[in-house]
Design an enzyme around this catalytic site. Structure first.
Site, short mmCIF file in Angstrom:
data_model
loop_
_atom_site.label_atom_id
_atom_site.label_comp_id
_atom_site.label_asym_id
_atom_site.label_seq_id
_atom_site.Cartn_x
_atom_site.Cartn_y
_atom_site.Cartn_z
N ARG A 152 0.85 -1.18 0.00
CA ARG A 152 0.00 0.00 0.00
C ARG A 152 0.89 1.23 0.00
NH1 ARG A 152 -4.69 0.09 4.32
NH2 ARG A 152 -3.05 0.61 5.82
N SER A 202 -12.67 -4.43 0.04
CA SER A 202 -13.05 -4.06 1.41
C SER A 202 -14.54 -3.79 1.46
CB SER A 202 -12.29 -2.80 1.85
OG SER A 202 -10.91 -3.03 1.91
N LYS A 233 -6.47 3.86 9.78
CA LYS A 233 -7.47 4.46 8.90
C LYS A 233 -8.52 5.13 9.77
CE LYS A 233 -8.28 3.09 4.84
NZ LYS A 233 -8.81 2.49 3.60
#
Length: 213
Positions: free
Chosen positions: A42, A111, A140
């Site tokens: 990521r 997700s 997050k």
């Protein structure tokens, strides 16, 4: 490479917030030595050229360990580096469009946060689902915590492998036992560890206990 639920058991998601004494490549290799079963790269800060080179290097590393290599969000990079898969969220490119872009040979992870999103993702071609955040997380900040009831309901509603993510660490991992998830995706619990390889060995043992419970 086909998606197997065993790939979900200890799923490492990179974060260069802890890059310093060691490079991200070195951190990922330590995680692989410790027993992670999947690696997701990521990157939000690197330019495309640097991202692609890093992706190619870590993809080759994962191949040596026979562990699936997944790119987060960036379909072009996933295709260009020959990644095993791509993972997208609800705000990224639609799963159906991603599947059309990458074809049937690439693993697609999505997700989701509701049963409706889960069923739609599977219908659109998702090979596995990421559910979360299952615990409070600082990684997050825009994701609400998922209730254990929602987690179990989604696990019962679909027939693809499921990985839980969000605030999971050595102290709370076993609380997911019996939820129906096939494994855990970890960020800080792996990459902020002083001894990444050792941390992953412990987390792998815990995840195996969780799945068997």
């Amino acid at each position: 490479m086909k998606c197997d639920k065993r790939h979900m058991q200890l799923y490492a998601v990179t974060d260069r917030a802890w890059v310093g004494k060691h490079t991200l490549y070195e951190q990922v290799e330590a995680a692989l030595k410790g027993g992670v079963t999947c690696v997701q790269l990521r990157e939000k800060e690197l330019d495309e050229a640097a991202f692609l080179q890093e992706a190619k290097d870590i993809c080759a590393l994962c191949r040596r360990y026979n562990v699936p290599f997944i790119i987060n969000d960036n379909v072009e990079i996933a295709i260009a580096c020959g990644a095993d898969g791509i993972h997208v969220g609800q705000e990224d490119m639609a799963a159906g469009e991603v599947r059309r872009r990458v074809g049937d040979g690439m693993i697609l992870g999505v997700s989701v946060h509701t049963v409706e999103e889960a069923r739609q993702a599977v219908q659109d071609g998702a090979d596995y689902l990421g559910l979360g955040a299952v615990f409070p997380t600082s990684t997050k900040t825009d994701v609400e915590q998922m209730s254990s009831e929602t987690l179990q309901t989604i696990c019962n509603a679909v027939d693809v492998p499921i990985v839980a993510i969000g605030g999971i660490n050595r102290d709370n991992l076993l609380k997911l036992a019996g939820s129906g998830v096939d494994g855990v995706a970890l960020v800080s619990a792996i990459f902020s560890a002083e001894d990444i390889e050792g941390a992953c060995r412990e987390l792998r043992a815990l995840s195996e206990r969780m799945v068997k419970a």
